[in-house]
Design an enzyme around this catalytic site. Structure first.
Site, PDB file in Angstrom:
ATOM      1  N   HIS A 133       0.830  -1.209   0.000  1.00  0.00           N
ATOM      2  CA  HIS A 133       0.000   0.000   0.000  1.00  0.00           C
ATOM      3  C   HIS A 133       0.866   1.262   0.000  1.00  0.00           C
ATOM      4  O   HIS A 133       0.648   2.179  -0.795  1.00  0.00           O
ATOM      5  CB  HIS A 133      -0.931  -0.017   1.224  1.00  0.00           C
ATOM      6  CG  HIS A 133      -1.679   1.263   1.437  1.00  0.00           C
ATOM      7  ND1 HIS A 133      -2.940   1.475   0.918  1.00  0.00           N
ATOM      8  CD2 HIS A 133      -1.334   2.394   2.089  1.00  0.00           C
ATOM      9  CE1 HIS A 133      -3.335   2.696   1.254  1.00  0.00           C
ATOM     10  NE2 HIS A 133      -2.377   3.273   1.972  1.00  0.00           N
ATOM     11  N   GLU A 134       1.868   1.277   0.876  1.00  0.00           N
ATOM     12  CA  GLU A 134       2.733   2.462   0.969  1.00  0.00           C
ATOM     13  C   GLU A 134       3.535   2.659  -0.319  1.00  0.00           C
ATOM     14  O   GLU A 134       3.707   3.778  -0.782  1.00  0.00           O
ATOM     15  CB  GLU A 134       3.671   2.339   2.176  1.00  0.00           C
ATOM     16  CG  GLU A 134       2.949   2.310   3.526  1.00  0.00           C
ATOM     17  CD  GLU A 134       2.000   3.489   3.724  1.00  0.00           C
ATOM     18  OE1 GLU A 134       2.307   4.602   3.242  1.00  0.00           O
ATOM     19  OE2 GLU A 134       0.943   3.314   4.339  1.00  0.00           O
ATOM     20  N   HIS A 136       1.542   4.479  -2.932  1.00  0.00           N
ATOM     21  CA  HIS A 136       1.553   5.952  -2.842  1.00  0.00           C
ATOM     22  C   HIS A 136       2.767   6.528  -3.572  1.00  0.00           C
ATOM     23  O   HIS A 136       2.667   7.534  -4.267  1.00  0.00           O
ATOM     24  CB  HIS A 136       1.623   6.397  -1.383  1.00  0.00           C
ATOM     25  CG  HIS A 136       0.308   6.328  -0.645  1.00  0.00           C
ATOM     26  ND1 HIS A 136      -0.846   6.928  -1.113  1.00  0.00           N
ATOM     27  CD2 HIS A 136      -0.025   5.767   0.547  1.00  0.00           C
ATOM     28  CE1 HIS A 136      -1.826   6.719  -0.238  1.00  0.00           C
ATOM     29  NE2 HIS A 136      -1.365   6.008   0.766  1.00  0.00           N
ATOM     30  N   GLU A 177      -5.962   6.892  -1.335  1.00  0.00           N
ATOM     31  CA  GLU A 177      -5.970   5.671  -0.521  1.00  0.00           C
ATOM     32  C   GLU A 177      -6.470   4.477  -1.329  1.00  0.00           C
ATOM     33  O   GLU A 177      -5.906   3.377  -1.262  1.00  0.00           O
ATOM     34  CB  GLU A 177      -6.853   5.858   0.721  1.00  0.00           C
ATOM     35  CG  GLU A 177      -6.234   6.752   1.786  1.00  0.00           C
ATOM     36  CD  GLU A 177      -4.898   6.221   2.281  1.00  0.00           C
ATOM     37  OE1 GLU A 177      -4.800   5.030   2.574  1.00  0.00           O
ATOM     38  OE2 GLU A 177      -3.946   7.008   2.358  1.00  0.00           O
TER      39      GLU A 177
HETATM   40 ZN    ZN Z   1      -2.283   5.312   2.489  1.00  0.00          ZN
END
Ligand code: ZN
Length: 275
Positions: A141-142, A145, A199
């Site tokens: 997830h990170e 980004h 997100e």
């Molecule tokens: Zn996030």
């Protein structure tokens, strides 16, 4: 004639100052959206490098950097498996100077700065008793980004509206980076909540990276359920206090983790064949 020259130079300045890009290819999960940028990747990455180096030096000074060798190795090994698969979304990312450190902070958090500078907090692993698949979900997830350059996009938006550049995190001594690019990168990465859109994009990219690396993508669902329980009735972790809502996020992750299951099965199959 003079008017024309001015008009041309103004529009050139505008063009060089602001560009519309799509930072990644869509992947199986189909993340595809044009982004308006007012600052270059080079500037943002250089700022991230500076902020990260300063924060890690500060963590070292405080005695909270990479204290647990086994935990560090575990996080690094998981990250190393994910990184080659970033090429699916953008081929340049495999050549980034990826770095990950574990910081002894009793907070359920992790982050990735532009250009692949990452941190995992011990609080996330310990409080959630996180499995490897769950750590992969967080890191995926990170990384999402960073691949989508969300920090650069958010900095561009701030520049556009002249807002927010003065707010800075005191955590790990980023305060004296001031309003420099490095300070802004640290601020958007650590302090300002991501938009719901960012997100969701990172959630979807994260499950695909995890699946391709042979981590069960469905762990992302379990991870968020654990986080919901961990927050209990008290103050929710920073991640949960932002959009999307907890239920929406879990529903979306269920759909997208199922979508990338064939990638996971294939990765498991080739790992078994290689043994
Ligand atoms: Zn996030």
């Amino acid at each position: 004639m003079r008017t024309t020259i001015i008009a041309v130079s103004v529009s050139l300045a505008f063009l060089s100052g602001c560009q519309s890009v799509d930072t990644t290819q869509a992947g199986v999960v189909g993340v595809d959206r044009d982004q308006r940028m007012m600052v270059s990747s080079e500037e943002v990455d250089a700022g991230a490098k500076k902020a990260y180096a300063q924060m890690m030096a500060e963590a070292q000074k405080k005695g909270v950097l990479d204290k647990d060798a086994a935990m560090l190795k575990r996080v690094q090994d998981i990250t190393k498996r994910l990184i080659p698969h970033t090429a699916v979304f953008r081929p340049d990312a495999v050549k980034w100077e990826w770095e990950v450190h574990v910081i002894s902070v009793d907070e359920v958090n992790a982050w990735c700065m532009p250009g692949g500078k990452m941190a995992m907090y011990t609080g996330l692993i310990q409080k959630l008793n996180a499995t490897d698949d769950e750590i992969a979900a967080v890191m995926g997830h990170e990384i999402g980004h960073a691949l989508r350059e969300h920090a650069r996009e958010r900095m561009s938006r701030q520049m556009g509206t002249q807002l927010g550049v003065g707010i800075l995190g005191a955590l790990l001594g980023v305060g004296d980076l001031g309003q420099s690019i490095a300070g802004q990168v640290a601020n958007v990465t650590l302090n300002l909540p991501n938009s719901r859109l960012h997100e969701t994009e990172s959630d979807r990219i994260g499950v695909e990276l995890a699946a391709r690396a042979g981590f069960d993508p469905r762990a992302a669902v379990g991870l968020w359920e654990k986080m919901g329980k961990a927050s209990g009735g008290g103050q929710p972790p920073k991640w949960l206090s932002t959009h999307p809502s907890h239920e929406d996020r879990i529903a979306d992750l269920k759909v997208y983790s199922e979508k990338v299951m064939p990638l996971y099965t294939a990765a498991k199959g080739s790992a078994a064949a290689g043994k």
